[in-house]
Design an enzyme around this catalytic site. Structure first.
Site, PDB file in Angstrom:
ATOM      1  N   GLU A  15      -4.921  -0.111  -8.408  1.00 32.41           N
ATOM      2  CA  GLU A  15      -3.743   0.937  -8.597  1.00 32.41           C
ATOM      3  C   GLU A  15      -2.415   0.249  -9.000  1.00 32.41           C
ATOM      4  O   GLU A  15      -2.119  -0.487  -8.135  1.00 32.41           O
ATOM      5  CB  GLU A  15      -3.648   1.729  -7.173  1.00 32.41           C
ATOM      6  CG  GLU A  15      -2.587   2.781  -7.514  1.00 32.41           C
ATOM      7  CD  GLU A  15      -2.306   3.807  -5.877  1.00 32.41           C
ATOM      8  OE1 GLU A  15      -2.445   3.064  -4.798  1.00 32.41           O
ATOM      9  OE2 GLU A  15      -2.390   4.731  -6.033  1.00 32.41           O
ATOM     10  N   SER A  52       0.794  -1.202   0.073  1.00 29.09           N
ATOM     11  CA  SER A  52      -0.135   0.140   0.048  1.00 29.09           C
ATOM     12  C   SER A  52       0.821   1.315   0.105  1.00 29.09           C
ATOM     13  O   SER A  52       0.277   2.167  -0.113  1.00 29.09           O
ATOM     14  CB  SER A  52      -0.842   0.014   1.371  1.00 29.09           C
ATOM     15  OG  SER A  52      -0.185  -0.326   2.342  1.00 29.09           O
ATOM     16  N   ASN A  75      -3.058   6.204  -1.086  1.00 30.32           N
ATOM     17  CA  ASN A  75      -2.798   6.321   0.293  1.00 30.32           C
ATOM     18  C   ASN A  75      -2.253   7.843   0.446  1.00 30.32           C
ATOM     19  O   ASN A  75      -2.462   8.484   1.611  1.00 30.32           O
ATOM     20  CB  ASN A  75      -1.963   5.496   0.972  1.00 30.32           C
ATOM     21  CG  ASN A  75      -2.730   4.290   1.263  1.00 30.32           C
ATOM     22  OD1 ASN A  75      -4.005   4.389   1.771  1.00 30.32           O
ATOM     23  ND2 ASN A  75      -2.279   2.979   0.871  1.00 30.32           N
ATOM     24  N   HIS A 129      -2.050  -2.842  -6.526  1.00 28.82           N
ATOM     25  CA  HIS A 129      -2.477  -2.513  -5.279  1.00 28.82           C
ATOM     26  C   HIS A 129      -3.963  -2.300  -5.256  1.00 28.82           C
ATOM     27  O   HIS A 129      -4.889  -1.682  -5.846  1.00 28.82           O
ATOM     28  CB  HIS A 129      -2.101  -0.809  -4.796  1.00 28.82           C
ATOM     29  CG  HIS A 129      -2.448  -0.498  -3.473  1.00 28.82           C
ATOM     30  ND1 HIS A 129      -2.692   0.755  -3.272  1.00 28.82           N
ATOM     31  CD2 HIS A 129      -2.906  -1.517  -2.382  1.00 28.82           C
ATOM     32  CE1 HIS A 129      -3.086   0.798  -1.967  1.00 28.82           C
ATOM     33  NE2 HIS A 129      -3.224  -0.431  -1.441  1.00 28.82           N
TER      34      HIS A 129
HETATM   35  N1  CAA Z   1     -16.364 -10.675  -0.474  1.00 24.47           N
HETATM   36  C1  CAA Z   1     -17.564 -10.583  -1.036  1.00 24.47           C
HETATM   37  N2  CAA Z   1     -18.552  -9.655  -1.052  1.00 24.47           N
HETATM   38  C2  CAA Z   1     -18.568  -8.724   0.024  1.00 24.47           C
HETATM   39  C3  CAA Z   1     -17.243  -8.574   0.855  1.00 24.47           C
HETATM   40  C4  CAA Z   1     -16.204  -9.655   0.639  1.00 24.47           C
HETATM   41  N3  CAA Z   1     -15.306  -9.578   1.563  1.00 24.47           N
HETATM   42  N4  CAA Z   1     -17.438  -7.651   1.535  1.00 24.47           N
HETATM   43  C5  CAA Z   1     -18.560  -7.151   1.328  1.00 24.47           C
HETATM   44  N5  CAA Z   1     -19.129  -7.895   0.234  1.00 24.47           N
HETATM   45  C6  CAA Z   1     -20.294  -7.390  -0.448  1.00 24.47           C
HETATM   46  C7  CAA Z   1     -21.786  -7.808   0.239  1.00 24.47           C
HETATM   47  O1  CAA Z   1     -22.195  -9.122  -0.007  1.00 24.47           O
HETATM   48  C8  CAA Z   1     -22.549  -6.782  -0.490  1.00 24.47           C
HETATM   49  O2  CAA Z   1     -23.267  -7.328  -1.720  1.00 24.47           O
HETATM   50  P1  CAA Z   1     -24.454  -6.636  -2.278  1.00 24.47           P
HETATM   51  O3  CAA Z   1     -24.128  -5.150  -2.680  1.00 24.47           O
HETATM   52  O4  CAA Z   1     -24.705  -7.193  -3.464  1.00 24.47           O
HETATM   53  O5  CAA Z   1     -25.504  -6.416  -1.248  1.00 24.47           O
HETATM   54  C9  CAA Z   1     -21.618  -5.578  -0.580  1.00 24.47           C
HETATM   55  O6  CAA Z   1     -20.457  -6.227  -0.489  1.00 24.47           O
HETATM   56  C10 CAA Z   1     -21.916  -4.364   0.421  1.00 24.47           C
HETATM   57  O7  CAA Z   1     -21.594  -5.184   1.567  1.00 24.47           O
HETATM   58  P2  CAA Z   1     -22.516  -4.849   3.111  1.00 24.47           P
HETATM   59  O8  CAA Z   1     -24.018  -4.958   2.650  1.00 24.47           O
HETATM   60  O9  CAA Z   1     -22.096  -5.980   4.065  1.00 24.47           O
HETATM   61  O10 CAA Z   1     -22.458  -3.475   3.729  1.00 24.47           O
HETATM   62  P3  CAA Z   1     -22.126  -2.159   3.112  1.00 24.47           P
HETATM   63  O11 CAA Z   1     -23.088  -1.813   2.249  1.00 24.47           O
HETATM   64  O12 CAA Z   1     -21.726  -1.150   4.225  1.00 24.47           O
HETATM   65  O13 CAA Z   1     -20.829  -2.070   2.132  1.00 24.47           O
HETATM   66  C11 CAA Z   1     -18.500  -1.905   2.033  1.00 24.47           C
HETATM   67  C12 CAA Z   1     -19.578  -2.524   2.825  1.00 24.47           C
HETATM   68  C13 CAA Z   1     -18.490  -2.349   0.655  1.00 24.47           C
HETATM   69  C14 CAA Z   1     -17.044  -2.322   3.064  1.00 24.47           C
HETATM   70  C15 CAA Z   1     -18.541  -0.281   1.940  1.00 24.47           C
HETATM   71  O14 CAA Z   1     -18.969   0.095   3.158  1.00 24.47           O
HETATM   72  C16 CAA Z   1     -17.560   0.455   1.440  1.00 24.47           C
HETATM   73  O15 CAA Z   1     -17.375   0.596   0.221  1.00 24.47           O
HETATM   74  N6  CAA Z   1     -16.539   0.899   2.228  1.00 24.47           N
HETATM   75  C17 CAA Z   1     -15.278   1.747   1.963  1.00 24.47           C
HETATM   76  C18 CAA Z   1     -14.412   0.565   1.524  1.00 24.47           C
HETATM   77  C19 CAA Z   1     -13.077   1.319   1.279  1.00 24.47           C
HETATM   78  O16 CAA Z   1     -12.894   2.638   1.313  1.00 24.47           O
HETATM   79  N7  CAA Z   1     -12.081   0.530   0.865  1.00 24.47           N
HETATM   80  C20 CAA Z   1     -10.719   1.063   0.545  1.00 24.47           C
HETATM   81  C21 CAA Z   1      -9.889   1.055   1.877  1.00 24.47           C
HETATM   82  S1  CAA Z   1      -8.258   1.518   1.517  1.00 24.47           S
HETATM   83  C22 CAA Z   1      -7.578   0.191   0.926  1.00 24.47           C
HETATM   84  O17 CAA Z   1      -8.210  -1.058   0.932  1.00 24.47           O
HETATM   85  C23 CAA Z   1      -6.147   0.340   0.554  1.00 24.47           C
HETATM   86  C24 CAA Z   1      -5.296   0.697   1.446  1.00 24.47           C
HETATM   87  O18 CAA Z   1      -4.171   0.827   1.081  1.00 24.47           O
HETATM   88  C25 CAA Z   1      -5.494   1.174   2.862  1.00 24.47           C
END
Ligand code: CAA
Length: 288
Positions: free
Chosen positions: A155, A122, A193, A143
């Site tokens: 990314e 990351s 990031n 990434h």
């Molecule tokens: N595998 C498969 N499907 C998954 C999953 C997983 N691990 N996690 C969630 N899902 C699916 C769910 O089944 C759901 O499917 P539908 O849309 O078909 O119903 C969908 O994703 C949404 O999940 P939830 O209903 O459980 O919950 P939500 O609507 O609150 O969404 C979330 C959860 C997708 C995490 C959403 O809150 C989100 O997009 N959050 C922001 C995530 C983000 O910013 N990620 C980047 C982080 S930074 C990074 O990763 C890089 C770094 O270097 C730090």
């Protein structure tokens, strides 16, 4: 290596990112080997993948037969040497440069001729990782974002010596995975990031200074800016130790005080409040 030659993939690390990456490759038809140092950890990663495939099947995102086919394409191994002969490796172990360098040396020995070696780091320098292998032109950053099966972005980070051929193959491969590639050069924090972490750090500073409550900070960013999670909730989701480490890379890499990690972020990590994974961060996450 051209994209059509990539059929066998090795993913090193079965944690949150590694199991998500292996999940996506196996689902998209690649023979995938997930490398974990211990059999229990490999089994745990496979169980997580099976659970997430079930979740996708239950939602109708994939067919039940897709789940079985994906699991049939997925194997585990205890070392890169056991996974021998892969065309692409994606390293997704914890953010420790020395550990990653050791894994890159092992991957270099075990890979098929001409294989591409990618890192899911990351924020660590892709160019430095590339320096430990025979041909740094075949090293690149890939990434993925958490949760990997859901998030559309990859990314792509070009190290100083990454070749055009390697970049073209990984760009095309990202599209094959059903994801969208976006390119960054190898500077601290890349783009994701470098932009995300200062926002999270500033939200923590606002909390520390008492400008607002944790709920209101998150509500402002969720409803006001249409972010799916507020910055404090997202920090808990990413892991506060990971956020602190990335701020450290930005601070040291640019030598600019604007990247100074919030003292409250440091203190939360010292207290072991690492977010969702430790059961508490800015919010509490009682065990289900
Ligand atoms: N595998 C498969 N499907 C998954 C999953 C997983 N691990 N996690 C969630 N899902 C699916 C769910 O089944 C759901 O499917 P539908 O849309 O078909 O119903 C969908 O994703 C949404 O999940 P939830 O209903 O459980 O919950 P939500 O609507 O609150 O969404 C979330 C959860 C997708 C995490 C959403 O809150 C989100 O997009 N959050 C922001 C995530 C983000 O910013 N990620 C980047 C982080 S930074 C990074 O990763 C890089 C770094 O270097 C730090």
């Amino acid at each position: 290596m051209r994209v059509m030659d990539i059929t066998r993939v090795c993913v090193v690390g079965g944690g949150t990112m590694g199991n998500g990456i292996a999940h996506v490759f196996a689902l998209k038809g690649f023979e995938t080997t997930l490398v974990e140092a211990k059999k229990e950890l490999a089994d745990k990663a496979l169980a997580t993948i099976a659970g997430n495939l079930d979740r996708q099947a239950a939602k109708g995102v994939i067919a039940a037969t897709d789940k079985d086919a994906a699991l049939a394409r997925l194997k585990t191994a205890l070392s890169p040497a056991q996974a021998k002969g892969f065309h692409l490796a994606v390293e997704a172990v914890s953010e420790n440069l020395e550990l990653k360098k050791r894994i890159f040396r092992d991957l270099d020995e075990a890979a098929a001729p001409g294989a591409i070696l990618a890192t899911n780091t990351s924020s660590l320098p892709v160019t430095e990782l590339a320096s430990v292998v025979k041909d740094p032109s075949r090293v690149i950053g890939m990434h993925f974002m958490n949760p990997v099966p859901v998030m559309k972005l990859v990314e792509i980070i070009r190290g100083l010596q990454t070749s055009d051929e390697t970049h073209a193959a990984i760009h095309a491969l990202t599209l094959k995975l059903g994801k969208t590639p976006a390119l960054a050069k190898d500077f601290p924090g890349f783009i994701s990031n470098r932009v995300l972490m200062p926002m999270i750090n500033e939200a923590i500073t606002c909390l520390h200074e008492g400008v607002s409550s944790r709920e209101d900070i998150d509500t402002i960013m969720k409803l006001g800016m249409a972010h799916p999670m507020g910055p404090l909730q997202l920090a808990d989701y990413i892991g506060l130790d990971v956020c602190l480490a990335i701020m450290g890379v930005l601070h040291e890499g640019f030598g600019d005080s604007k990247y100074r990690p919030s003292p409250l972020l440091k203190q939360m990590v010292q207290a072991g409040r690492l977010g969702v994974k430790s059961g508490a961060g800015f919010y509490d996450y009682p065990k289900k």
